[in-house]
Design an enzyme around this catalytic site. Structure first.
Site, short mmCIF file in Angstrom:
data_model
loop_
_atom_site.label_atom_id
_atom_site.label_comp_id
_atom_site.label_asym_id
_atom_site.label_seq_id
_atom_site.Cartn_x
_atom_site.Cartn_y
_atom_site.Cartn_z
N ASP A 220 0.88 -1.17 0.00
CA ASP A 220 0.00 0.00 0.00
C ASP A 220 0.93 1.22 0.00
O ASP A 220 2.15 1.09 -0.17
CB ASP A 220 -1.00 -0.04 1.17
N HIS A 221 0.35 2.41 0.21
CA HIS A 221 1.17 3.63 0.22
C HIS A 221 2.23 3.60 1.31
O HIS A 221 3.30 4.16 1.16
CB HIS A 221 0.27 4.86 0.39
N CYS B 203 3.23 -3.25 3.82
CA CYS B 203 2.47 -2.05 4.21
C CYS B 203 3.28 -1.35 5.30
O CYS B 203 4.47 -1.64 5.46
CB CYS B 203 1.03 -2.38 4.62
N GLY B 204 2.67 -0.44 6.04
CA GLY B 204 3.44 0.28 7.06
C GLY B 204 3.98 -0.66 8.12
O GLY B 204 5.17 -0.64 8.45
N THR B 205 3.12 -1.51 8.63
CA THR B 205 3.51 -2.46 9.68
C THR B 205 3.65 -3.89 9.18
O THR B 205 4.23 -4.73 9.86
CB THR B 205 2.44 -2.50 10.79
N GLY B 206 3.02 -4.19 8.07
CA GLY B 206 2.91 -5.57 7.57
C GLY B 206 1.72 -6.29 8.18
O GLY B 206 1.33 -7.36 7.70
N GLY C 226 -1.66 -5.34 8.60
CA GLY C 226 -2.91 -5.34 7.80
C GLY C 226 -2.81 -6.29 6.62
O GLY C 226 -3.73 -7.07 6.35
N MET C 227 -1.69 -6.22 5.93
CA MET C 227 -1.48 -7.10 4.77
C MET C 227 -1.53 -8.57 5.20
O MET C 227 -2.14 -9.40 4.51
CB MET C 227 -0.13 -6.81 4.11
N HIS D 56 9.25 -24.73 8.09
CA HIS D 56 8.25 -25.38 8.95
C HIS D 56 6.81 -25.14 8.49
O HIS D 56 5.96 -26.03 8.66
CB HIS D 56 8.38 -24.89 10.40
N HIS E 12 6.51 -31.60 9.64
CA HIS E 12 5.94 -30.28 9.34
C HIS E 12 4.83 -30.38 8.29
O HIS E 12 3.89 -29.58 8.30
CB HIS E 12 7.04 -29.33 8.87
C1 RB5 Z 1 -1.50 2.83 6.49
O1 RB5 Z 1 -1.43 4.05 7.15
C2 RB5 Z 1 -1.24 1.70 7.47
O2 RB5 Z 1 -2.33 1.55 8.32
C3 RB5 Z 1 -0.96 0.43 6.71
O3 RB5 Z 1 0.13 0.61 5.86
C4 RB5 Z 1 -0.64 -0.79 7.55
O4 RB5 Z 1 0.35 -0.52 8.48
C5 RB5 Z 1 -1.79 -1.49 8.13
O5 RB5 Z 1 -1.66 -2.52 8.79
#
Ligand code: RB5
Length: 145
Positions: free
Chosen positions: A8-9, A65-68, A70-71, A98, A133
């Site tokens: 994402d962005h 994504c920002g944190t990984g 959400g993805m 595994h 596994h």
């Molecule tokens: C976007 O601001 C952020 O929420 C997204 O990249 C991600 O970190 C979601 O889990």
């Protein structure tokens, strides 16, 4: 091995780094964008890549994504996907050996490009160990029914 990658962005910069790595290493890949830095919704991008893995057009997917987080949540809701959110090299190796993960998620706001490159290389280069596994992965996939 065919690899699909998206972000994402919040993951655009790291995605470009990883695309560069895939290109340097000669992998067959497709970059699913996004093409601009405009704010987008990560479930839309995760689902496009994960569905392309489930339907066999690609062998592996990489989501950023920002944190990984959400993805990775989005990916693991799609039948046939085993996605690991990874921010260290040990886990990158273990989750292939595994868990036979077919999708990798990372957060651009969590780790630097150097470590991310090592994680991706390790994850792509490590084979599933099978054996005990395989039984566990089979049980994992039965949880989808
Ligand atoms: C976007 O601001 C952020 O929420 C997204 O990249 C991600 O970190 C979601 O889990």
């Amino acid at each position: 091995m065919k690899i699909a990658i998206t972000s994402d962005h919040g993951g655009n910069q790291l995605r470009k780094e990883i695309v560069q790595l895939l290109s340097e290493r000669g992998f067959d890949y497709e970059d699913f964008g996004p093409k601009t830095d405009e704010s987008v919704d990560y479930p839309d991008y995760a689902s496009t890549v994960c569905e392309s893995v489930v339907d066999g057009r690609f062998d592996r997917g990489i989501l950023i994504c920002g944190t990984g987080i959400g993805m990775s949540i989005a990916a693991n809701k799609i039948k046939g996907i085993r996605c690991a959110l990874v921010h260290d090299v040990f886990s990158a190796k273990a989750t292939r050996g595994h868990n036979d993960t077919n999708v990798l998620a990372m957060g651009e706001r969590v780790i630097g490009a150097g470590l991310a490159r090592e994680i991706v290389s390790t994850w792509l280069d490590t084979s599933f160990e099978g054996g005990r596994h395989a039984r566990r992965v089979e049980k994992l996939m039965k949880l989808e029914d």
